[in-house]
Motif scaffolding. Sequence first.
Motif, PDB file in Angstrom:
ATOM      1  N   ASN A  92       3.494  -1.410   5.564  1.00 36.33           N
ATOM      2  CA  ASN A  92       3.452  -2.552   6.684  1.00 36.33           C
ATOM      3  C   ASN A  92       3.525  -3.761   6.122  1.00 36.33           C
ATOM      4  OD1 ASN A  92       3.019  -0.397   8.500  1.00 36.33           O
ATOM      5  ND2 ASN A  92       0.947  -0.616   8.737  1.00 36.33           N
ATOM      6  N   HIS A  93       2.673  -4.298   5.319  1.00 36.63           N
ATOM      7  CA  HIS A  93       2.834  -5.644   4.864  1.00 36.63           C
ATOM      8  C   HIS A  93       4.159  -6.050   4.170  1.00 36.63           C
ATOM      9  CE1 HIS A  93      -1.697  -5.401   5.070  1.00 36.63           C
ATOM     10  NE2 HIS A  93      -1.590  -6.583   5.524  1.00 36.63           N
ATOM     11  N   GLY A  94       4.723  -4.983   3.564  1.00 35.44           N
ATOM     12  CA  GLY A  94       5.917  -4.989   2.821  1.00 35.44           C
ATOM     13  C   GLY A  94       7.269  -5.099   3.989  1.00 35.44           C
ATOM     14  N   ILE A  95       7.227  -4.367   4.952  1.00 33.65           N
ATOM     15  CA  ILE A  95       7.978  -4.629   5.990  1.00 33.65           C
ATOM     16  C   ILE A  95       7.869  -6.065   6.746  1.00 33.65           C
ATOM     17  CG2 ILE A  95       8.768  -3.764   8.296  1.00 33.65           C
ATOM     18  CD1 ILE A  95       8.075  -0.936   7.341  1.00 33.65           C
ATOM     19  N   LEU A  96       6.748  -6.243   7.160  1.00 31.50           N
ATOM     20  CA  LEU A  96       6.692  -7.648   7.661  1.00 31.50           C
ATOM     21  C   LEU A  96       7.004  -8.851   6.955  1.00 31.50           C
ATOM     22  CD1 LEU A  96       3.119  -7.440   9.527  1.00 31.50           C
ATOM     23  CD2 LEU A  96       5.536  -7.323  10.507  1.00 31.50           C
ATOM     24  N   LEU A 124       4.778 -15.387  15.284  1.00 34.25           N
ATOM     25  CA  LEU A 124       5.191 -14.125  15.730  1.00 34.25           C
ATOM     26  C   LEU A 124       4.791 -13.120  14.733  1.00 34.25           C
ATOM     27  CD1 LEU A 124       7.046 -12.347  17.470  1.00 34.25           C
ATOM     28  CD2 LEU A 124       8.830 -12.960  15.900  1.00 34.25           C
ATOM     29  N   PHE A 125       5.122 -13.275  13.285  1.00 37.41           N
ATOM     30  CA  PHE A 125       4.619 -12.547  12.242  1.00 37.41           C
ATOM     31  C   PHE A 125       3.223 -12.207  12.049  1.00 37.41           C
ATOM     32  CE2 PHE A 125       9.171 -12.460  11.608  1.00 37.41           C
ATOM     33  CZ  PHE A 125       9.486 -11.188  11.236  1.00 37.41           C
ATOM     34  N   LEU A 126       2.434 -13.269  12.338  1.00 36.97           N
ATOM     35  CA  LEU A 126       1.144 -13.337  12.371  1.00 36.97           C
ATOM     36  C   LEU A 126       0.268 -12.624  13.346  1.00 36.97           C
ATOM     37  CD1 LEU A 126      -1.517 -14.441  11.089  1.00 36.97           C
ATOM     38  CD2 LEU A 126      -1.703 -16.318  12.848  1.00 36.97           C
ATOM     39  N   VAL A 127       1.013 -12.494  14.556  1.00 33.48           N
ATOM     40  CA  VAL A 127       0.573 -11.729  15.501  1.00 33.48           C
ATOM     41  C   VAL A 127       1.182 -10.297  15.599  1.00 33.48           C
ATOM     42  CG1 VAL A 127       1.159 -11.182  18.260  1.00 33.48           C
ATOM     43  CG2 VAL A 127       0.786 -13.595  17.442  1.00 33.48           C
ATOM     44  N   LEU A 128       2.176  -9.980  14.922  1.00 31.29           N
ATOM     45  CA  LEU A 128       2.521  -8.633  14.349  1.00 31.29           C
ATOM     46  C   LEU A 128       1.574  -8.113  13.485  1.00 31.29           C
ATOM     47  CD1 LEU A 128       6.299  -8.795  14.424  1.00 31.29           C
ATOM     48  CD2 LEU A 128       5.076  -7.617  15.948  1.00 31.29           C
ATOM     49  N   GLU A 129       0.985  -8.955  12.459  1.00 31.72           N
ATOM     50  CA  GLU A 129       0.147  -8.626  11.331  1.00 31.72           C
ATOM     51  C   GLU A 129      -1.161  -8.213  11.856  1.00 31.72           C
ATOM     52  OE1 GLU A 129      -2.198  -7.520   8.252  1.00 31.72           O
ATOM     53  OE2 GLU A 129       0.115  -7.789   8.180  1.00 31.72           O
ATOM     54  N   LEU A 130      -1.578  -9.035  12.937  1.00 34.57           N
ATOM     55  CA  LEU A 130      -3.042  -8.647  13.568  1.00 34.57           C
ATOM     56  C   LEU A 130      -2.885  -7.458  14.436  1.00 34.57           C
ATOM     57  CD1 LEU A 130      -3.865 -12.152  14.846  1.00 34.57           C
ATOM     58  CD2 LEU A 130      -5.075 -10.934  12.990  1.00 34.57           C
ATOM     59  N   LEU A 131      -1.709  -7.243  15.065  1.00 38.74           N
ATOM     60  CA  LEU A 131      -1.475  -5.860  15.672  1.00 38.74           C
ATOM     61  C   LEU A 131      -1.726  -4.744  14.973  1.00 38.74           C
ATOM     62  CD1 LEU A 131      -0.770  -4.669  18.428  1.00 38.74           C
ATOM     63  CD2 LEU A 131       1.735  -4.721  17.697  1.00 38.74           C
ATOM     64  N   PHE A 132      -0.876  -4.986  13.657  1.00 37.32           N
ATOM     65  CA  PHE A 132      -1.289  -3.673  12.556  1.00 37.32           C
ATOM     66  C   PHE A 132      -2.424  -3.551  12.367  1.00 37.32           C
ATOM     67  CE2 PHE A 132       3.634  -4.073  11.874  1.00 37.32           C
ATOM     68  CZ  PHE A 132       3.856  -2.849  12.543  1.00 37.32           C
ATOM     69  N   ALA A 133      -3.270  -4.631  12.030  1.00 38.01           N
ATOM     70  CA  ALA A 133      -4.522  -4.456  11.409  1.00 38.01           C
ATOM     71  C   ALA A 133      -5.549  -4.055  12.547  1.00 38.01           C
ATOM     72  CB  ALA A 133      -4.982  -5.916  11.033  1.00 38.01           C
ATOM     73  N   TYR A 134      -5.015  -4.490  13.757  1.00 35.11           N
ATOM     74  CA  TYR A 134      -5.967  -4.085  14.971  1.00 35.11           C
ATOM     75  C   TYR A 134      -5.956  -2.349  15.007  1.00 35.11           C
ATOM     76  CZ  TYR A 134      -7.779  -3.483  19.515  1.00 35.11           C
ATOM     77  OH  TYR A 134      -8.709  -2.884  20.586  1.00 35.11           O
ATOM     78  N   ARG A 135      -4.690  -1.650  14.964  1.00 33.88           N
ATOM     79  CA  ARG A 135      -4.220  -0.311  15.361  1.00 33.88           C
ATOM     80  C   ARG A 135      -4.909   0.299  13.978  1.00 33.88           C
ATOM     81  NH1 ARG A 135       1.896   0.510  16.225  1.00 33.88           N
ATOM     82  NH2 ARG A 135       1.171   2.436  15.533  1.00 33.88           N
ATOM     83  N   LYS A 136      -5.309   0.030  12.930  1.00 26.57           N
ATOM     84  CA  LYS A 136      -5.868   0.818  11.695  1.00 26.57           C
ATOM     85  C   LYS A 136      -7.380   1.001  12.538  1.00 26.57           C
ATOM     86  CE  LYS A 136      -3.727  -0.436   7.335  1.00 26.57           C
ATOM     87  NZ  LYS A 136      -3.879  -1.090   6.274  1.00 26.57           N
TER      88      LYS A 136
END
Length: 136
Positions: A92-96, A124-136
């Motif tokens: 996920n971090h690699g893709i972002l 935008l990418f910070l929000v996406l990172e937080l979204l991925f972290a929240y889904r874990k």
Amino acid sequence: MFHRPEHMYRFAMQWRLLKIDNNSHLRKRERSLKYLFLSIVSLPALIALIYFFPPTKYFSILTFQFSIFNLFFPLLFIFIFSITTYILKSPNHGILLGLFVISLLSFRLNNLTHPFFFLLLAALFLVLELLFAYRK
């Protein structure tokens, strides 16, 4: 069970290194060598593309013409994705990070160089990172 704080700290650190898989077995997280191999292969290809071909070069396949950027951006994404995934152990971090760099360079290519565009893209990418972290 734990009488001293050192043992509790050591146990907590060991627990963070372990990951529970679907079979409820404990195993260590390991780095996949396929991402390292992919980054080692894509880096020389990217360097050769930059060194040997000018940015105005066009490739023609049958009747279609493709710019050199159509090869540059996927190669750059593959390299950034694979090296980041290998280092951070997270696809996920690699893709972002790969998408962030490609988006930033495409903004620069289209003369969108105002700092506000960088801030919007970073947000935008910070929000996406937080979204991925929240889904874990």
